[in-house]
Design a protein around this motif. Sequence first.
Motif, short mmCIF file in Angstrom:
data_model
loop_
_atom_site.label_atom_id
_atom_site.label_comp_id
_atom_site.label_asym_id
_atom_site.label_seq_id
_atom_site.Cartn_x
_atom_site.Cartn_y
_atom_site.Cartn_z
N LEU A 1 0.85 -1.19 0.00
CA LEU A 1 0.00 0.00 0.00
C LEU A 1 0.89 1.24 0.00
N VAL B 1 -1.43 0.45 8.54
CA VAL B 1 -1.84 1.81 8.93
C VAL B 1 -1.48 2.13 10.37
N VAL C 1 -5.07 8.60 6.74
CA VAL C 1 -5.03 8.75 8.19
C VAL C 1 -5.31 10.20 8.57
N LEU D 1 -7.13 0.99 -0.03
CA LEU D 1 -7.12 0.06 1.10
C LEU D 1 -7.97 -1.16 0.80
N TRP E 1 -0.49 7.39 0.23
CA TRP E 1 -1.93 7.20 0.39
C TRP E 1 -2.28 7.00 1.86
N ILE E 2 -1.49 6.20 2.57
CA ILE E 2 -1.75 5.96 3.99
C ILE E 2 -1.73 7.28 4.76
N ARG E 3 -0.75 8.14 4.47
CA ARG E 3 -0.66 9.44 5.17
C ARG E 3 -1.92 10.26 4.95
N PRO F 1 2.66 4.45 0.81
CA PRO F 1 2.77 5.23 2.05
C PRO F 1 2.14 6.61 1.95
N GLY G 1 -4.52 -4.42 6.91
CA GLY G 1 -4.58 -3.06 7.42
C GLY G 1 -3.62 -2.77 8.55
N GLU H 1 1.54 4.77 11.09
CA GLU H 1 1.23 6.12 10.63
C GLU H 1 0.13 6.75 11.48
N THR H 2 -0.84 5.96 11.89
CA THR H 2 -1.91 6.49 12.73
C THR H 2 -1.35 6.96 14.07
#
Length: 312
Positions: free
Chosen positions: A21, A75, A30, A168, A25-27, A23, A72, A78-79
């Motif tokens: 995934l 995440v 979140v 996701l 996009w994760i940022r 990174p 998942g 980063e969360t």
Amino acid sequence: MSTPEHPLPVHASPSAVDPALDPAWIRRAVEIALEEDLGPAPGRDVTTQATVPASDTGTADLVAREAGTVAGLVVVDETLRQTATRLGLPAPAVTFHAQDGDAVVPGQVLARLAGAVQVLLVAERTLLNLASRASGVATATAEFARELAGTGALVLDTRKTTPGLRALDKYAVRAGGGTNKRMGLYDVAMVKDNHVVAAGSVRGAVEAVRRTFPDVLVQVEADTTDQAMEALDAGADFLLLDNMPTPVLAETVTAVRAREGRDGVPEHVELEATGNLTVDRAREVASTGVDYLSVGALTHSAPILDLALDLR
């Protein structure tokens, strides 16, 4: 739960899913999720910040409450990092005891988090919302993947994803042993009935796509064997066989295979069955010789996998 006699495994990475995934996009995901929960940055949690001193530290376990396939976990770090930044506190340390794609059982510790209790509690719901959602999709996908094992057919996802969470959702499908179809409207052309009406014919629609976007593959939806033959004549690269009863699907597969390698038809035409597909029907549908089963329910109807964050 773990005991000293049975130490938990430790994973250097929360995921072995390929492709990983993004990174970035994760940022973004979140950040949006935390703003929903806390308000504009830095935001606040009026309960936790009133009842838990910022100096308190502790440990929490991310635990599976039911059996399934986890996804998942990517995440989590980063969360916690973004939450800690908002609160002006150090980010908790995380030790992963499972990876995305792992089969898990009730009570299994997936990760251990250690650090400021305020950060752990403020991050809890965002972390669980994302990971539980992804794990539910992965679990639903894994059921299909197990049922299709040995048939030669693969389970695909669709564009029926949660708005804003497509990356996701599709990552979770990969974690569950499924395969991603097109990521959006931009990477593969799919000619459906409304496009045929607009273009005047299947051939007209296919030729219009070829002229305008010569770099993309063209898939055509067919509801009958005759429509499938028409799509082949029009030059479709592969076919979506929609809502066909199993006998009609088998007949269509046989007819397409008989055309392969002749009259300009590719040597192998990829065939995708879709519409009202359930795990109970999966092997029956695969037995017709299709290459794929695409299942919108993987992402639009999968229940979450129940995960919890328990302070120790």
